[in-house]
Design a protein around this motif. Structure first.
Motif, mmCIF file in Angstrom:
data_model
loop_
_atom_site.group_PDB
_atom_site.id
_atom_site.type_symbol
_atom_site.label_atom_id
_atom_site.label_comp_id
_atom_site.label_asym_id
_atom_site.label_seq_id
_atom_site.Cartn_x
_atom_site.Cartn_y
_atom_site.Cartn_z
ATOM 1 N N THR A 180 7.851 2.363 4.083
ATOM 2 C CA THR A 180 8.652 1.827 5.191
ATOM 3 C C THR A 180 9.902 1.111 4.667
ATOM 4 O O THR A 180 10.984 1.236 5.232
ATOM 5 N N CYS A 181 9.737 0.388 3.567
ATOM 6 C CA CYS A 181 10.873 -0.358 3.004
ATOM 7 C C CYS A 181 12.011 0.584 2.636
ATOM 8 O O CYS A 181 13.162 0.356 3.010
ATOM 9 N N THR A 182 11.703 1.635 1.923
ATOM 10 C CA THR A 182 12.743 2.560 1.482
ATOM 11 C C THR A 182 13.375 3.283 2.668
ATOM 12 O O THR A 182 14.592 3.439 2.724
ATOM 13 N N LEU A 183 12.545 3.685 3.630
ATOM 14 C CA LEU A 183 13.066 4.422 4.781
ATOM 15 C C LEU A 183 14.079 3.602 5.573
ATOM 16 O O LEU A 183 15.033 4.142 6.121
ATOM 17 N N GLY A 184 13.895 2.299 5.639
ATOM 18 C CA GLY A 184 14.802 1.469 6.432
ATOM 19 C C GLY A 184 15.957 0.894 5.650
ATOM 20 O O GLY A 184 16.836 0.261 6.224
ATOM 21 N N CYS A 185 15.957 1.088 4.354
ATOM 22 C CA CYS A 185 16.974 0.434 3.518
ATOM 23 C C CYS A 185 18.353 1.075 3.706
ATOM 24 O O CYS A 185 18.513 2.278 3.504
ATOM 25 N N PRO A 186 19.365 0.299 4.079
ATOM 26 C CA PRO A 186 20.693 0.872 4.341
ATOM 27 C C PRO A 186 21.361 1.431 3.091
ATOM 28 O O PRO A 186 22.278 2.237 3.193
ATOM 29 N N LEU A 187 20.893 1.014 1.922
ATOM 30 C CA LEU A 187 21.519 1.505 0.694
ATOM 31 C C LEU A 187 21.227 2.978 0.440
ATOM 32 O O LEU A 187 21.988 3.657 -0.236
ATOM 33 N N THR A 188 20.116 3.463 0.982
ATOM 34 C CA THR A 188 19.732 4.852 0.687
ATOM 35 C C THR A 188 20.737 5.856 1.266
ATOM 36 O O THR A 188 20.830 6.974 0.782
ATOM 37 N N PHE A 207 0.820 -1.218 0.000
ATOM 38 C CA PHE A 207 0.000 0.000 0.000
ATOM 39 C C PHE A 207 0.858 1.274 0.000
ATOM 40 O O PHE A 207 0.429 2.330 0.419
ATOM 41 N N GLN A 208 2.091 1.135 -0.464
ATOM 42 C CA GLN A 208 2.937 2.304 -0.765
ATOM 43 C C GLN A 208 3.255 3.174 0.450
ATOM 44 O O GLN A 208 3.299 4.401 0.357
ATOM 45 N N CYS A 209 3.517 2.560 1.594
ATOM 46 C CA CYS A 209 3.773 3.350 2.807
ATOM 47 C C CYS A 209 5.210 3.856 2.888
ATOM 48 O O CYS A 209 5.527 4.714 3.692
ATOM 49 N N LEU A 234 21.156 -5.622 -1.422
ATOM 50 C CA LEU A 234 22.044 -6.467 -0.618
ATOM 51 C C LEU A 234 21.354 -7.731 -0.098
ATOM 52 O O LEU A 234 21.976 -8.545 0.576
ATOM 53 N N ILE A 235 20.059 -7.843 -0.376
ATOM 54 C CA ILE A 235 19.256 -8.943 0.159
ATOM 55 C C ILE A 235 19.400 -9.007 1.681
ATOM 56 O O ILE A 235 19.491 -10.088 2.273
ATOM 57 N N CYS A 236 19.451 -7.854 2.315
ATOM 58 C CA CYS A 236 19.690 -7.804 3.764
ATOM 59 C C CYS A 236 18.416 -8.059 4.553
ATOM 60 O O CYS A 236 18.449 -8.240 5.764
ATOM 61 N N GLN A 237 17.261 -8.033 3.879
ATOM 62 C CA GLN A 237 15.973 -8.386 4.481
ATOM 63 C C GLN A 237 15.408 -7.360 5.461
ATOM 64 O O GLN A 237 14.427 -7.627 6.156
ATOM 65 N N THR A 238 16.022 -6.187 5.539
ATOM 66 C CA THR A 238 15.496 -5.164 6.450
ATOM 67 C C THR A 238 14.087 -4.743 6.017
ATOM 68 O O THR A 238 13.169 -4.656 6.822
ATOM 69 N N CYS A 239 13.933 -4.516 4.724
ATOM 70 C CA CYS A 239 12.620 -4.117 4.199
ATOM 71 C C CYS A 239 11.576 -5.187 4.471
ATOM 72 O O CYS A 239 10.477 -4.904 4.939
ATOM 73 N N THR A 240 11.947 -6.440 4.209
ATOM 74 C CA THR A 240 11.021 -7.556 4.425
ATOM 75 C C THR A 240 10.599 -7.632 5.889
ATOM 76 O O THR A 240 9.426 -7.859 6.199
ATOM 77 N N ALA A 241 11.551 -7.409 6.785
ATOM 78 C CA ALA A 241 11.237 -7.498 8.219
ATOM 79 C C ALA A 241 10.293 -6.386 8.663
ATOM 80 O O ALA A 241 9.511 -6.563 9.587
ATOM 81 N N ARG A 242 10.365 -5.233 7.994
ATOM 82 C CA ARG A 242 9.584 -4.085 8.465
ATOM 83 C C ARG A 242 8.270 -3.859 7.744
ATOM 84 O O ARG A 242 7.411 -3.112 8.218
ATOM 85 N N LYS A 273 9.425 2.521 -4.953
ATOM 86 C CA LYS A 273 9.146 3.008 -6.297
ATOM 87 C C LYS A 273 9.204 1.874 -7.323
ATOM 88 O O LYS A 273 8.403 1.830 -8.257
ATOM 89 N N ILE A 274 10.129 0.953 -7.123
ATOM 90 C CA ILE A 274 10.202 -0.199 -8.034
ATOM 91 C C ILE A 274 8.893 -0.983 -7.959
ATOM 92 O O ILE A 274 8.352 -1.430 -8.974
ATOM 93 N N ILE A 275 8.362 -1.097 -6.733
ATOM 94 C CA ILE A 275 7.090 -1.813 -6.566
ATOM 95 C C ILE A 275 5.951 -1.046 -7.235
ATOM 96 O O ILE A 275 5.129 -1.615 -7.964
ATOM 97 N N GLN A 276 5.931 0.261 -7.035
ATOM 98 C CA GLN A 276 4.893 1.090 -7.652
ATOM 99 C C GLN A 276 4.937 0.972 -9.181
ATOM 100 O O GLN A 276 3.907 0.787 -9.839
#
Ligand code: SF4
Ligand code: SF4
Lengths: 288, 200
Positions: B32-40, B28-30, B73-81, B50-53
């Motif tokens: 959260t994934c991007t905000l927690g991603c260490p790559l940013t 639902f485009q919140c 990085l497949i670090c799974q932070t986005c998935t966890a959050r 955005k890729i999902i959108q």
């Protein structure tokens, strides 16, 4: 009562880049009187490079089937192996259709869902337990440790066995051996950059630099970890990272089983402490 | 600008058919994934949301040629959050596999060297059942540099200090020149052949 025997899945780096982790796991479990039986003819779990989940499931169905035939649960010291073995285990246990499909490739992939998979950190703290470990401590490992968990211990939720952002299991071990876990904030569970080491080194190095500098700024004497890929980035590549950014880190990086082994009174050479790339002697001087 | 006539309404179903892509439409485009991603922190424009959108909108070509796919990085932070259990790390993997198949079919070009690294890695498992570091490095550098000779040159340059460091610790030596092999290599071959056949 904990199960006193495990099927040991060492993972590919166990004979080369992470040999000290393999040595220390074996030495610690021997000392604890917990039997490890290496899974006969185990194969690679697929690491981070096999992207197709079905291929990962097929590869690990074979490992799981080997353990099942022997009647043992699996323990592995590598976080990525753990993730691949356990997600395969979950997928296969949850679907007869998937099991049948994979069994159809070859009889040796016939797995009936009778195995549990655990990471060594999980086994130490949750199966054996801090109480039993504390009773066997012979020496105080008087060091300040930055406990570094990386990715696959607290994430993803499907296979996690600790908190995703503020994991604690290694902290508990550090306390038990007489050490001090320094505050290591979000970096505890931040990715080391390992998966990009060979393909986008600049990004991988920036990731690792943040972890290394965080540990140093927190006043740590060393970093503790529980995954060979993290070991590769933070230990074996530490000098390259220093050179790339013109910084000085000089932090020993030890597997948590090496630190625990020291506390259990195991000889440093049996724990492979001469195999870590950054010199571990400063740590040995603090074992009393 | 989005050109509606270039959108592919089937794209989201294509992704959801892929293993790991199943949960795409739960997003639902919140952010959260991007905000927690260490790559940013390193790449400020990196944006899994955005890729999902874009995937949901059907911007097939833009998504499949997006270089950011190969940085995860497949670090799974986005998935966890993710509050919607979208499993973004797996989802990006599903999209990468579609992109690789499209490249194999000659329909697009992937700039990243990561697919050749992953392939070289898989070849080691296929052949030996275990990771053979030296074999992986040789194949990867050959692919990356375009020839065996150039590959060996770059490899020896890259490995000079690092290799020496490992050598001194007894972690790289004569033994590591040769692969460790599982006994049952026939089954490794079968697994890979089966998966290949299945993907058509
Ligand atoms: S966190 Fe989940 S729901 Fe939110 S934007 Fe990312 S994928 Fe979508
Ligand atoms: S898995 Fe990839 S997209 Fe998700 S947080 Fe990690 S690096 Fe970012």
């Amino acid at each position: 009562m904990s199960n006193r025997k495990y099927g040991y899945y060492p993972g590919c780096p166990s004979e080369s880049t992470a040999i000290e982790q393999d040595m220390s796991v074996k030495a610690v479990f021997e000392k604890l009187g917990v039997e490890l039986e290496e899974l006969e003819d185990w194969n690679c779990c697929g690491a981070a490079e096999v992207e197709d989940p079905e291929l990962v499931y097929a590869l690990n169905a074979r490992n799981l089937a080997i353990a099942e035939k022997k009647g043992v649960n699996i323990m592995t010291p590598c976080s990525i192996c753990y993730y691949n073995l356990e997600r395969s285990n979950k997928a296969l246990k949850g679907s007869e259709e998937l099991r049948a499909k994979i069994r159809g490739i070859d009889d040796s992939l016939a797995y009936n869902g009778g195995v549990e998979v655990k990471h060594v950190l999980d086994v130490l703290v949750n199966d054996i337990g801090i109480e039993e470990l504390s009773g066997k401590i012979e020496k105080k490992v008087n060091v300040k440790v930055a406990p570094y968990y990386g990715c696959y211990i607290g994430r993803p939720p499907l296979t996690a066995f600790d908190d995703p952002d503020a994991p604690v299991l290694m902290d508990q071990l550090i306390e038990a051996i007489g050490g001090e876990a320094v505050p290591f904030d979000y970096r505890k569970a931040k990715c080391c950059g390992g998966p990009l080491m060979m393909t986008m080194q600049d990004i991988a190095f920036k990731m690792a630099r943040d972890v290394l500098e965080g540990a140093k700024n927190a006043g740590a004497d060393c970093i503790a970890l529980a995954c060979p890929l993290c070991g590769m980035m933070l230990d074996a590549k530490q000098e390259d990272i220093e050179e790339a950014f013109g910084i000085k880190i000089g932090l020993p990086v030890l597997y948590i089983t090496q630190l625990l082994g020291l506390a259990l009174g195991i000889d440093a050479s049996k724990l492979g402490l001469n195999k870590n790339v950054v010199d571990t002697k400063p740590i040995l001087g603090k074992v009393v | 600008m989005i050109k509606t006539w270039e959108l592919d309404p089937e794209f989201k179903y294509e992704i959801m058919k892929e293993s790991g892509g199943e949960h795409l439409t739960a997003c639902f485009q919140c952010s959260t994934c991007t905000l927690g991603c260490p790559l940013t922190e390193i790449i400020p424009t990196y944006n899994p949301r955005k890729i999902i959108q874009m995937s949901l909108l059907g911007m097939r070509n833009e998504v499949l040629t997006n270089p950011d796919l190969w940085v995860c990085l497949i670090c799974q932070t986005c998935t966890a959050r993710c509050p919607q259990d979208v499993r973004i790390a797996d989802l990006l993997g599903a999209i990468r596999r579609i992109a690789e198949r499209e490249e194999e079919a000659g329909k697009l070009k992937i700039e990243s060297v990561r697919p050749s690294f992953d392939k070289a890695f898989m070849h080691q498992i296929q052949k030996y059942g275990r990771l053979y570091d030296m074999g992986l490095a040789m194949e990867y550098y050959r692919e990356k540099e375009g020839s065996f000779f150039k590959g060996m040159m770059t490899m020896s340059k890259d490995y000079k200090k690092f290799g020496m460091r490992l050598f001194k610790k007894g972690k790289m030596g004569v033994k590591s020149m040769f692969p460790v092999k599982v006994k049952d290599r026939e089954v490794m071959k079968k697994i890979f052949e089966h998966m290949e056949a299945e993907k058509g």
